[in-house]
Design an enzyme around this catalytic site. Structure first.
Site, PDB file in Angstrom:
ATOM      1  N   TYR A  64      -2.040   5.580  -2.677  1.00 18.84           N
ATOM      2  CA  TYR A  64      -2.753   6.818  -2.307  1.00 18.84           C
ATOM      3  C   TYR A  64      -1.842   8.048  -2.349  1.00 18.84           C
ATOM      4  O   TYR A  64      -2.329   9.167  -2.418  1.00 18.84           O
ATOM      5  CB  TYR A  64      -3.348   6.743  -0.889  1.00 18.84           C
ATOM      6  CG  TYR A  64      -4.283   5.599  -0.599  1.00 18.84           C
ATOM      7  CD1 TYR A  64      -4.967   4.936  -1.612  1.00 18.84           C
ATOM      8  CD2 TYR A  64      -4.506   5.195   0.717  1.00 18.84           C
ATOM      9  CE1 TYR A  64      -5.821   3.892  -1.316  1.00 18.84           C
ATOM     10  CE2 TYR A  64      -5.359   4.154   1.022  1.00 18.84           C
ATOM     11  CZ  TYR A  64      -6.014   3.498  -0.003  1.00 18.84           C
ATOM     12  OH  TYR A  64      -6.857   2.462   0.308  1.00 18.84           O
ATOM     13  N   LYS A  94      -0.269  -0.715   1.894  1.00 19.04           N
ATOM     14  CA  LYS A  94      -0.632  -1.747   0.899  1.00 19.04           C
ATOM     15  C   LYS A  94       0.350  -1.765  -0.273  1.00 19.04           C
ATOM     16  O   LYS A  94       0.858  -0.720  -0.671  1.00 19.04           O
ATOM     17  CB  LYS A  94      -2.055  -1.482   0.370  1.00 19.04           C
ATOM     18  CG  LYS A  94      -3.067  -1.278   1.481  1.00 19.04           C
ATOM     19  CD  LYS A  94      -4.490  -1.147   0.984  1.00 19.04           C
ATOM     20  CE  LYS A  94      -5.396  -0.638   2.086  1.00 19.04           C
ATOM     21  NZ  LYS A  94      -5.410   0.822   2.224  1.00 19.04           N
TER      22      LYS A  94
END
Ligand code: A2P
Length: 327
Positions: A64, A94
């Site tokens: 992100y 993640k």
């Protein structure tokens, strides 16, 4: 963002994670941090306001590009005394495809921790069941770079990261029942979480049942259909059945969708950079859906809203969407 009218502090319920180190409880609602890179300043403000409202769970990912902004906002919240310590917060990040190789997992996690200015994560997830040619984290991944994942090697490195104390728990994202089953054949620490697209238009009934039986909690992403994103959809917020239910309860469709998710025993990460909507999204704990509501929700035609064709290629590990999702 004006916080002058803000007064309520919500107490968000928590669920216990099965295979975490220590007794780890995950707040059932988290603030999703998958915002556009141009919105990272807005995200920092949103995180501070979210903490004032009672959000304690924040969900980011290397892909992100928001770990740094989230870390800065949390450092500021700690400096301002909005939370007394890092331990009050639940932080997820993640592992992205380029680093989904046994020897890259721990360095990638350390890089995430450095961006977040943190010593540990609460939860580290394998973002997708796909690896790619090692290199800079990026999206989209060129299709010619997609590789099959060495599930055992990657999962062993995930387990090692928990044993080293770099994360309190580990899990998966975008894994089908069949792919989780594969992980479970060799896992010594089973995944605590599988984070997937889930909302009343894609209810994930089979996955929910499977994960419940295995002691894995499902976390819903894009619970409102990622409305507003280029790839997103208004099919959740514009659903007629959900509108009727919302009207009958004096709630919004977003609240109905989020309430339905937590009633399935799942947790949810929902994005908003808007103070009123962040507040609205926490207002789901003092009312319930009725049997009548369930009759309507169970009849909603089911389909995924979030596209996943980026991961499918004739030369890649998954040649069709059926192979990717094992649907
Ligand atoms: P905004 O930041 O303007 O509130 P998802 O979590 O499914 O990806 O959805 C995120 C999108 O939904 C964001 O564009 C967010 O916009 C919007 N959103 C978040 N909460 C609500 C809500 N309660 N009602 C309507 N839209 C919402």
């Amino acid at each position: 963002m004006d916080s002058s009218t803000q007064s309520t502090v919500f107490n968000v319920p928590k669920l216990k994670l099965s295979s975490s180190s220590g007794h780890l409880n995950m707040p059932v609602i988290g603030l999703g941090c998958a915002v556009d890179k141009s919105d990272t300043d807005a995200l920092k403000l949103a995180v501070l306001e979210a903490i004032k409202l009672g959000y304690r769970h924040f969900d980011t990912a290397a892909m992100y590009g928001t770990e740094k902004a989230l870390g800065e906002a949390i450092a500021e919240a700690l400096r301002l005394g909005l939370v007394s310590s890092r331990e009050q917060l639940f932080i997820t990040s993640k592992l992205w495809c380029q680093n989904a190789h046994r020897d890259h997992v721990i360095p990638a996690l350390k890089k995430s921790l450095s961006a977040l200015q943190m010593e540990y994560l609460d939860l580290y997830l394998v973002h997708l069941p796909i690896s790619s040619k090692p290199g800079e984290v990026g999206f989209p991944v060129p299709k010619e770079d997609l590789l099959p994942m060495d599930y055992r090697g990657v999962w062993e490195a995930m387990e090692e990261s928990q044993m080293l104390g770099l994360t309190k728990s580990i899990g998966l994202s975008n894994f089908s029942c069949k792919k989780i089953e594969t992980i479970l054949t060799f896992a010594t620490i089973p995944p605590s979480i599988n984070q997937v697209e889930m909302h009343p238009v894609w209810q994930q009934r089979k996955l929910i049942e499977f994960c419940k039986a295995k002691g894995i909690i499902v976390t819903a992403y894009s619970p409102l259909g990622a409305v507003g994103k280029i790839y997103g959809s208004n099919q959740v917020l514009e659903n007629e059945a959900l509108k009727e239910i919302a009207k009958a309860h004096g709630k919004t469709v977003a609240q109905v969708s989020l309430r339905w998710i937590v009633e399935q025993g799942a947790t949810v990460v929902v994005k908003s950079l808007n103070l009123e909507r962040m507040k609205q999204n926490l207002g789901i704990f003092d009312w319930k859906l009725t049997d009548d509501d369930y009759d309507k929700i169970n009849q909603i035609p089911q389909h995924r809203l979030i596209p996943s064709d980026f991961w499918v290629s004739p030369q890649g590990p998954f040649k069709t969407l059926e192979e990717l999702w094992d649907d």
